[in-house]
Design an enzyme around this catalytic site. Structure first.
Site, short mmCIF file in Angstrom:
data_model
loop_
_atom_site.label_atom_id
_atom_site.label_comp_id
_atom_site.label_asym_id
_atom_site.label_seq_id
_atom_site.Cartn_x
_atom_site.Cartn_y
_atom_site.Cartn_z
CG HIS A 78 -1.85 1.06 1.39
ND1 HIS A 78 -1.95 1.85 2.51
CD2 HIS A 78 -2.80 1.53 0.53
CE1 HIS A 78 -2.89 2.74 2.35
NE2 HIS A 78 -3.43 2.57 1.16
CG HIS A 127 -2.73 9.44 0.50
ND1 HIS A 127 -3.53 10.22 1.32
CD2 HIS A 127 -3.38 8.27 0.36
CE1 HIS A 127 -4.62 9.54 1.65
NE2 HIS A 127 -4.56 8.35 1.08
O1 G3P Z 1 -6.42 1.28 -2.73
C1 G3P Z 1 -7.09 1.38 -1.58
C2 G3P Z 1 -6.64 2.49 -0.68
O2 G3P Z 1 -5.33 2.88 -1.02
C3 G3P Z 1 -7.54 3.67 -0.76
O3 G3P Z 1 -7.42 4.57 0.29
O4 G3P Z 1 -6.65 6.62 1.41
O5 G3P Z 1 -5.26 4.60 1.53
O6 G3P Z 1 -5.44 5.86 -0.59
P1 G3P Z 1 -6.13 5.43 0.66
CA CA Z 2 -4.27 4.60 -2.10
#
Ligand code: G3P
Ligand code: CA
Length: 317
Positions: free
Chosen positions: A49, A91
């Site tokens: 992630h 992000h």
């Molecule tokens: O891909 C799922 C997740 O990354 C979405 O939420 O806020 O962590 O980018 P976030």
């Molecule tokens: Ca994400």
């Protein structure tokens, strides 16, 4: 059969053989792990992630390198457009949390990504905040070496092109999460994205995900072969129908929008189900064996990898 017909028959057979071997090669080349039916070496993908974000600054090439090193099958990244229209990895809407923008450009509050050119963004340090905040407590626990910590200071904000080239060079995969940018027409965002994916010849190595489903539609219109994943916080009323209408390839539910029966149902219909974001060993183990789950996003790919090895055997790739 006359000699003339025999020659024509032999020539036609040779042509068919050549054409079928070409189409076989094309089929092998287009084997995309994000598409329905593609065979995975293990049933569940370890998705880092924003890179291995517990071990390195999120959405940087350092986080990508670390994720690759610990064995993740792919990395997910978040992208936004700069003022001069270049996709970069970030992000948040603002640069404040994950760079030293406040120090470098003190007058430019609230430091929105789209107010900065790429040249300005490249002046920022996108790594030191990770060491200063240690938000996953992995430095405190001794899981980030001194050398790694030193190398993170001064880490630059990467462009999407750099992330794609890194992925390609390592024969890896990438999930590009396009953050909603409602100040721009979707067709324009999708056009830039698809053209970059094509220019870098990454069509078979990427998935595009987003909470902005109209943007996903625009991507699909431009290139139906690029897999798209609909991210949701709450499940739509009828998820199967919703995904069908969207022509989506995959579903990315938050813990709120996720149930075991829905995962099994959607997987049965051919959709990839990629769930986010789980970081505890017991959760990772639980979801890795749940029917229908094809991938798990985690900030701790280093924790998921040995669990998948234990459950399914070591990854052959
Ligand atoms: O891909 C799922 C997740 O990354 C979405 O939420 O806020 O962590 O980018 P976030
Ligand atoms: Ca994400």
């Amino acid at each position: 059969m006359s000699r003339k017909w025999r020659i024509a028959f032999v020539a036609l057979s040779a042509l068919i053989t050549v054409l079928s071997s070409w189409s076989l090669a094309a089929a092998v080349e287009s084997d995309n792990i994000f598409l329905h039916g593609a065979k995975l070496s293990r049933p569940v993908l370890n998705i880092a992630h924003a890179g291995a974000s517990s071990l390195a600054p999120q959405n940087t090439l350092a986080a990508g390198r670390k994720a690759l090193q610990v064995g993740a099958d792919l990395w997910e990244i978040d992208v936004r457009l700069t003022k001069d229209g270049i996709f970069i990895l970030m992000h948040d809407k603002s640069l404040k949390r994950t760079t030293n923008v406040e120090e470098v450009f003190p007058e430019r509050s609230p430091w929105l990504v789209n107010d900065f050119t790429l040249a300005e963004l490249k002046k920022l340090d996108a790594g030191s905040w990770f060491i200063e905040t240690d938000s996953f407590k992995q430095i405190k626990e001794g899981n980030v070496s001194i050398e790694d910590q030193q190398s993170y200071s001064g880490e630059r904000v990467p462009t999407l092109r750099e992330a794609l080239e890194f992925t390609q060079k390592n024969d890896w995969r990438i999930d590009i999460e396009v953050k909603p940018m409602d100040y721009l027409p979707r067709e324009e965002i999708a056009g830039k994205l698809v053209s970059l994916i094509k220019k870098t010849k990454m069509e078979n190595w990427v998935m595009v995900s987003s909470f902005d489903h109209d943007l996903l539609k625009a991507v699909k219109r431009l290139d139906p072969d690029i897999p798209i994943a609909a991210l949701v916080i709450f499940a739509p009323w009828n998820p199967a129908r919703y995904l069908e209408d969207l022509e989506a390839d995959a579903y990315g539910p938050s813990p709120v929008g996720f149930t075991a029966s829905l995962a099994a149902k959607l997987a049965g219909l051919g959709y990839g189900v990629y769930i986010w974001t789980y970081n505890q060993a017991d959760q990772l183990r639980h979801f890795a064996t749940m029917e229908g789950v094809r991938g798990i996003y985690t900030d701790f790919p280093q924790l998921l990898e040995p669990i998948l090895d234990e459950l399914f055997g070591p990854d052959e790739d």
